[in-house]
Write a protein that holds these residues in place. Structure first.
Motif, short mmCIF file in Angstrom:
data_model
loop_
_atom_site.label_atom_id
_atom_site.label_comp_id
_atom_site.label_asym_id
_atom_site.label_seq_id
_atom_site.Cartn_x
_atom_site.Cartn_y
_atom_site.Cartn_z
N PRO A 118 -15.38 -42.13 44.78
CA PRO A 118 -16.13 -42.70 43.65
C PRO A 118 -17.05 -43.83 44.09
O PRO A 118 -18.18 -43.95 43.61
N MET A 119 -16.56 -44.62 45.03
CA MET A 119 -17.36 -45.76 45.49
C MET A 119 -18.64 -45.28 46.17
O MET A 119 -19.69 -45.90 46.03
N ARG A 154 -12.73 -46.89 39.11
CA ARG A 154 -11.51 -47.44 39.71
C ARG A 154 -10.36 -47.42 38.70
O ARG A 154 -9.22 -47.16 39.06
N LYS A 169 -19.83 -51.45 52.60
CA LYS A 169 -20.08 -50.05 52.97
C LYS A 169 -21.57 -49.81 52.99
O LYS A 169 -22.28 -50.17 52.07
#
Lengths: 308, 275
Positions: free
Chosen positions: A157-158, A190, A262
């Motif tokens: 998801p991130m 989340r 990230k």
């Protein structure tokens, strides 16, 4: 929790390793391919004879090719077919709805070209055209569902959030705070499992107090659902309260500058996938033009002749 | 080492002007490197103190000094960078979608470069023993593991003051033991780290350097654990018990057996009794 639609599964396949931005791009490309018109522009063929089934067969053939491509992607990405079949359960109602609408009200310019299956005594009829058109739509929806499932089950998801953030970057030139949207989406993603677990717990608690979620007519069901929703909403607020405090303590400022842990990297293999995608898109646009503009029957390439 | 890092001077606090005071004339000081436990019954104002410290609530009356500087609206941003809180519910404070994202969250907010961030995430996940879980999602972790991740996220920020707001109250005994060990290691590695634990766990309070006991928003006892737990009757009156070891010591004393003051855990006690 495995039954949750499109839940991310941490596997190591080429599709999992693909850049999330590319995957979103691929999703859009393939969805466009799903919805391009592949039917010939007219039911009358080049010899001046109406070809009812031929008219629809074009689309079925092309969607079949697309389905094959998506099927191969599903196998490569090890997407679970079980969860795909389960997700189909959710669209049953939609299919029935479409059937009712399209079978009775087929979409054609002139009624003469319609092919009835049954004609009732009062003049109403069920047409082949309606059934086939409905099947087109259903097939397209199923393919779209499969595509979405592949995206969400192969991408964390991130990563999806980061990719969306990347796509929204041009908006930040207009002073739109895109990082806030990204944070909202990522927090929502989340907390889906957390809230699901919570709702299951509340459900059990209410069941033990005598609420039956399965029995009764719609009115009874709505009543029993409120016993689930109200406590869930309350706990939502308490979670968001805790969360905002935790975020504040760790120094989060919505409009402040942040660095990213990230970073999405576009690899050589992604470039290859990108080219393949463009070829696929080109191929389907080509098919679309061939059918629409040149009235070509695709099934004739397979050696099937004659009018249906 | 004996420099006071936190000082509360005559703090009065209420959520609303008309409301009853939640904190009444609270005064205490905490020295750098100390391990302080805040105990008290529910609603005694323990968590309010934590919230006041990091500026989540504004105090109306009195003074809070952090590192000798008075906490006010202007320097709040700067001062709260030294304070981290680990909360009670492990789920509700897990912000990132994976362990590494969550540890990195605070670092991202501080605009630390990516390379440094990666090495920090690895270092601190190792310190809390979560280095093999970096890409795990919160659903795949136990409560104790989630809490360790939260601690790593706070530790990575290189803070001076860490507050545990009932951080172990939702964990099973094993989780509590893990966290306790971690705190011990943490303080050994960085003796300057000031550690405040808000707790109901008297066993933990007994291991602290100092115990502050609150009663109805007032500082009731503020002393070393040995001295605080001498007030058995007073503690009982506000619903708090004694640590197991103190109970044993008291009972043994009734039977005329005097136990060494320095004995702080069951093993030592057993060893002493067997002698």
């Amino acid at each position: 929790m495995d039954s949750v639609f499109g839940k991310y599964r941490n596997l190591n396949t080429p599709i999992h390793k693909m850049d999330a931005r590319l995957k979103i791009f691929a999703l859009i490309i393939l969805m466009v391919a799903c919805f391009l018109p592949y039917a010939r522009s007219s039911i009358i063929n080049s010899e001046g004879i109406p070809e009812y089934f031929g008219y629809y067969a074009n689309t079925f053939l092309v969607l079949g090719i697309l389905a094959l491509i998506i099927f191969i992607i599903m196998i490569i990405s090890k997407t679970s077919f079980k969860s795909f079949l389960k997700s189909l359960n959710a669209i049953w109602l939609m299919i029935i709805f479409l059937l009712i609408f399209m079978v009775f009200i087929p979409r054609t310019t002139s009624t003469e070209t319609l092919h009835p299956i049954v004609t009732f005594s009062n003049g109403y009829a069920i047409y082949w055209d309606g059934v086939l058109q409905c099947l087109h739509v259903v097939l397209r929806i199923i393919l779209m569902l499969a595509l979405t499932l592949i995206l969400t089950s192969t991408t964390a998801p991130m990563d999806i959030t980061y990719a969306l953030d990347w796509y929204m970057k041009p908006l930040s030139l207009l002073k739109i705070p895109t990082q806030i949207f990204t944070m909202i989406i990522s927090l929502a993603l989340r907390f889906i499992p957390t809230l699901l677990e919570k709702s299951q717990r509340i459900m059990k608690a209410q069941k033990s107090r005598g609420v039956d979620f399965n029995k009764g007519f719609i009115s009874a069901k709505v009543k029993s659902i409120t016993t689930l929703i109200v406590p869930l909403l309350v706990s939502c607020f308490s979670i968001s309260d805790d969360l905002s405090v935790a975020m504040y303590v760790r120094g989060y400022e919505p409009y402040g500058k942040r660095t990213n842990y990230k970073v999405l990297t576009f690899k050589l293999s992604d470039l290859l996938a990108f080219i393949i995608l463009l070829v696929i898109l080109g191929f389907f646009i080509f098919l679309c033009v061939m059918a629409q503009h040149y009235h070509i029957n695709f099934w004739e390439f397979f050696g099937i002749k004659g009018t249906w | 080492m004996n420099k006071p890092i936190i000082e509360f001077k005559n703090i009065n606090f209420s959520y609303d002007q008309e409301d009853e005071l939640i904190l009444k004339n609270v005064c205490f000081s905490i020295n750098e490197g100390q391990y302080v436990c805040l105990i008290g019954h529910n609603g005694s104002g323990k968590s309010t103190i934590a919230k006041l410290l990091c500026g989540l609530l504004n105090y109306q009356d009195g003074e809070i000094l952090i590192n000798g500087i008075k906490l006010n609206d202007e320097n709040l941003e700067a001062l709260r960078k030294d304070i981290g809180i680990v909360f009670q519910n492990p789920d509700n404070q897990f912000i990132g979608s994976t362990v590494e994202d969550d540890i990195a969250f605070g670092l991202e907010n501080r605009c630390i470069e990516r390379e440094k961030m990666i090495s920090l995430v690895h270092d601190f996940s190792k310190r809390v023993g979560m280095e093999n879980f970096l890409s795990k999602q919160p659903e795949e972790l136990s409560g104790g593991q989630k809490q360790r991740v939260a601690i790593a996220g706070i530790l990575a920020l290189d803070l001076k003051i860490i507050i545990f707001d009932e951080a172990t109250s939702m964990l099973d005994p094993q989780g509590v033991e893990e966290i306790r060990k971690l705190v011990f290691d943490m303080r050994k590695k960085d003796p300057k780290l000031t550690f405040i634990s808000i707790t109901h766990d008297m066993e933990e309070a007994y291991l602290a350097d100092k115990v502050i006991c609150l009663k109805d928003g007032e500082v009731f006892l503020n002393d070393t654990p040995e001295n605080v737990f001498k007030h058995e009757e007073e503690l009982k009156s506000i619903g708090l018990g004694l640590p197991f070891i103190v109970k044993i010591k008291n009972d043994l004393l009734k039977h005329g057996i005097k136990i060494d003051e320095n004995i702080k855990n069951i093993e030592d006690l057993a060893g002493f009794l067997c002698k």
